[in-house]
Motif scaffolding. Structure first.
Motif, mmCIF file in Angstrom:
data_model
loop_
_atom_site.group_PDB
_atom_site.id
_atom_site.type_symbol
_atom_site.label_atom_id
_atom_site.label_comp_id
_atom_site.label_asym_id
_atom_site.label_seq_id
_atom_site.Cartn_x
_atom_site.Cartn_y
_atom_site.Cartn_z
ATOM 1 N N GLY A 111 0.782 -1.225 0.000
ATOM 2 C CA GLY A 111 0.000 0.000 0.000
ATOM 3 C C GLY A 111 0.812 1.272 0.000
ATOM 4 O O GLY A 111 0.239 2.374 -0.096
ATOM 5 N N ASP A 112 2.137 1.182 0.095
ATOM 6 C CA ASP A 112 2.977 2.378 0.043
ATOM 7 C C ASP A 112 2.924 3.010 -1.343
ATOM 8 O O ASP A 112 2.815 2.318 -2.367
ATOM 9 N N MET A 113 3.031 4.343 -1.379
ATOM 10 C CA MET A 113 3.247 5.053 -2.634
ATOM 11 C C MET A 113 4.708 5.486 -2.648
ATOM 12 O O MET A 113 5.163 6.186 -1.736
ATOM 13 N N VAL A 114 5.431 5.058 -3.655
ATOM 14 C CA VAL A 114 6.878 5.241 -3.714
ATOM 15 C C VAL A 114 7.240 6.076 -4.934
ATOM 16 O O VAL A 114 6.902 5.714 -6.072
ATOM 17 N N ASN A 115 7.926 7.187 -4.698
ATOM 18 C CA ASN A 115 8.433 7.999 -5.805
ATOM 19 C C ASN A 115 9.898 7.665 -6.054
ATOM 20 O O ASN A 115 10.703 7.638 -5.116
ATOM 21 N N ILE A 116 10.223 7.392 -7.297
ATOM 22 C CA ILE A 116 11.593 7.070 -7.702
ATOM 23 C C ILE A 116 12.052 8.139 -8.687
ATOM 24 O O ILE A 116 11.411 8.350 -9.723
ATOM 25 N N ASP A 117 13.139 8.806 -8.363
ATOM 26 C CA ASP A 117 13.693 9.859 -9.221
ATOM 27 C C ASP A 117 15.084 9.427 -9.665
ATOM 28 O O ASP A 117 15.960 9.182 -8.833
ATOM 29 N N VAL A 118 15.268 9.300 -10.974
ATOM 30 C CA VAL A 118 16.520 8.799 -11.538
ATOM 31 C C VAL A 118 17.117 9.862 -12.449
ATOM 32 O O VAL A 118 16.469 10.315 -13.402
ATOM 33 N N SER A 119 18.335 10.261 -12.162
ATOM 34 C CA SER A 119 19.059 11.209 -13.017
ATOM 35 C C SER A 119 20.498 10.736 -13.142
ATOM 36 O O SER A 119 21.048 10.131 -12.210
ATOM 37 N N ALA A 120 21.103 11.008 -14.291
ATOM 38 C CA ALA A 120 22.447 10.491 -14.526
ATOM 39 C C ALA A 120 23.165 11.305 -15.583
ATOM 40 O O ALA A 120 22.548 12.028 -16.382
ATOM 41 N N GLU A 121 24.495 11.138 -15.577
ATOM 42 C CA GLU A 121 25.365 11.758 -16.583
ATOM 43 C C GLU A 121 26.019 10.670 -17.417
ATOM 44 O O GLU A 121 26.432 9.634 -16.893
ATOM 45 N N ARG A 122 26.073 10.907 -18.710
ATOM 46 C CA ARG A 122 26.797 10.023 -19.625
ATOM 47 C C ARG A 122 27.333 10.877 -20.758
ATOM 48 O O ARG A 122 26.610 11.691 -21.337
ATOM 49 N N ASP A 123 28.613 10.713 -21.063
ATOM 50 C CA ASP A 123 29.260 11.459 -22.148
ATOM 51 C C ASP A 123 29.085 12.968 -21.980
ATOM 52 O O ASP A 123 28.904 13.698 -22.956
ATOM 53 N N GLY A 124 29.109 13.431 -20.718
ATOM 54 C CA GLY A 124 29.053 14.861 -20.449
ATOM 55 C C GLY A 124 27.671 15.474 -20.470
ATOM 56 O O GLY A 124 27.532 16.698 -20.369
ATOM 57 N N VAL A 125 26.633 14.659 -20.579
ATOM 58 C CA VAL A 125 25.261 15.161 -20.682
ATOM 59 C C VAL A 125 24.400 14.524 -19.595
ATOM 60 O O VAL A 125 24.534 13.336 -19.293
ATOM 61 N N PHE A 126 23.491 15.312 -19.011
ATOM 62 C CA PHE A 126 22.615 14.863 -17.930
ATOM 63 C C PHE A 126 21.169 14.768 -18.410
ATOM 64 O O PHE A 126 20.704 15.608 -19.192
ATOM 65 N N ALA A 127 20.440 13.763 -17.895
ATOM 66 C CA ALA A 127 18.989 13.670 -18.073
ATOM 67 C C ALA A 127 18.375 13.258 -16.747
ATOM 68 O O ALA A 127 19.035 12.662 -15.893
ATOM 69 N N ASP A 128 17.081 13.555 -16.604
ATOM 70 C CA ASP A 128 16.410 13.428 -15.314
ATOM 71 C C ASP A 128 14.983 12.956 -15.548
ATOM 72 O O ASP A 128 14.280 13.476 -16.425
ATOM 73 N N THR A 129 14.555 11.961 -14.779
ATOM 74 C CA THR A 129 13.180 11.483 -14.897
ATOM 75 C C THR A 129 12.708 10.985 -13.541
ATOM 76 O O THR A 129 13.507 10.787 -12.625
ATOM 77 N N GLY A 130 11.423 10.783 -13.408
ATOM 78 C CA GLY A 130 10.889 10.288 -12.144
ATOM 79 C C GLY A 130 9.457 9.823 -12.324
ATOM 80 O O GLY A 130 8.776 10.183 -13.282
ATOM 81 N N ALA A 131 8.996 9.000 -11.378
ATOM 82 C CA ALA A 131 7.625 8.507 -11.423
ATOM 83 C C ALA A 131 7.218 8.013 -10.044
ATOM 84 O O ALA A 131 8.060 7.639 -9.225
ATOM 85 N N SER A 132 5.920 8.011 -9.803
ATOM 86 C CA SER A 132 5.358 7.486 -8.562
ATOM 87 C C SER A 132 4.714 6.132 -8.837
ATOM 88 O O SER A 132 4.027 5.954 -9.844
ATOM 89 N N PHE A 133 4.950 5.195 -7.934
ATOM 90 C CA PHE A 133 4.445 3.835 -8.056
ATOM 91 C C PHE A 133 3.691 3.459 -6.783
ATOM 92 O O PHE A 133 4.082 3.870 -5.694
ATOM 93 N N ILE A 134 2.648 2.658 -6.942
ATOM 94 C CA ILE A 134 1.867 2.189 -5.797
ATOM 95 C C ILE A 134 2.160 0.704 -5.601
ATOM 96 O O ILE A 134 2.043 -0.087 -6.535
ATOM 97 N N VAL A 135 2.552 0.352 -4.387
ATOM 98 C CA VAL A 135 2.788 -1.052 -4.055
ATOM 99 C C VAL A 135 1.440 -1.689 -3.704
ATOM 100 O O VAL A 135 0.777 -1.224 -2.780
ATOM 101 N N PRO A 136 0.996 -2.709 -4.422
ATOM 102 C CA PRO A 136 -0.315 -3.294 -4.139
ATOM 103 C C PRO A 136 -0.440 -3.743 -2.683
ATOM 104 O O PRO A 136 0.554 -4.158 -2.089
ATOM 105 N N PRO A 137 -1.678 -3.614 -2.134
ATOM 106 C CA PRO A 137 -2.910 -3.173 -2.792
ATOM 107 C C PRO A 137 -3.021 -1.646 -2.820
ATOM 108 O O PRO A 137 -2.718 -0.980 -1.827
#
Length: 247
Positions: free
Chosen positions: A87-113
């Motif tokens: 029943g937890d709601m978990v936000n995961i935020d992932v950002s990284a650098e590769r070849d000198g460039v950064f990108a950033d993304t994230g999403a919220s997930f619900i653990v059943p139920p």
């Protein structure tokens, strides 16, 4: 960052694809009983396998490869021995650098139920993100992003976390054009420029307007019992609309 060449765009697309894939993978591996540190270790290994360096640790000496925030924790949660519960709601935020460039993304997930109020909040926050992305084009005002997010939130009875928002990204994790509010600011006269790179990340809440430091120096929280969802893309502005690199 402003994209001037195809080579720059290709590098951004590559790191964007990696962080998007890692975020989805981490969400799919969520299960009751695992710790947020165990989840973070999965993300770290996947990023490093693709030649990426986790951005929070690289830029800010954050004590983790990704940010994992549970329930009334809104953002910047430190991976630790906290065990994920049904029943937890978990936000995961992932950002990284590769070849000198950064990108950033994230999403919220619900653990059943899941509960209907969690599902509706997440659905509405995704809708706010999509509507904000649709405003992006060369010559558009940046405050159109906040207008789209705030209108969507208000229509469904949610508030917007006002001290968290979107931001420039590319050459660094946070850069020009700086902070982009998730609410409409008529005083903001900045304009989207061709090739400009930034994130869009609405934070919609069941009642809070601000997130506060919980005392660990990183994690931002609301009052217990209040839920907040976040979804995030990195994109590039063009005359024809956005190029979403973390789709």
């Amino acid at each position: 960052m402003t994209i001037d060449t195809q080579e720059q765009l290709d590098r951004l697309m590559k790191v964007g694809a990696v962080v998007a894939t890692v975020c989805r993978m981490m969400g799919s591996r969520l299960e009751p009983g695992m710790t947020t540190k165990e989840l973070d270790d999965l993300g770290r290994a996947a990023l490093e396998k693709e030649g990426c360096r986790p951005a929070p640790a690289l830029m800010y000496d954050f004590p983790g490869a990704t940010c994992i925030s549970i329930n009334h924790a809104v953002a910047h949660g430190i991976p630790d021995d906290t065990r994920i519960q049904p029943g937890d709601m978990v936000n995961i935020d992932v950002s990284a650098e590769r070849d000198g460039v950064f990108a950033d993304t994230g999403a919220s997930f619900i653990v059943p139920p899941s509960r209907p109020e969690q599902e509706h909040l997440c659905q509405t926050t995704r809708k706010a993100l999509n509507r904000a992305v649709q405003t992006v084009r060369t010559g558009q005002k940046l405050n159109a992003i906040g207008r789209a997010i705030e209108q969507t939130a208000s229509r469904h009875g949610y508030s917007v976390i006002r001290n968290l928002g979107s931001h420039g990204v590319g050459n660094s994790l946070h850069e020009e054009p700086g902070f982009i509010p998730g609410f409409y600011d008529p005083r903001d006269r900045r304009v989207m420029q061709e090739g400009m790179v930034f994130t869009i990340e609405p934070f919609l809440s069941t009642g809070a307007e601000y997130a506060d430091d919980n005392g660990d120096g990183w994690t931002l929280v609301t009052e217990p019992g209040i839920l907040t969802a976040q979804y995030e893309h990195t994109l590039v502005v063009t005359k024809r609309g956005p190029i979403v690199v973390t789709r």
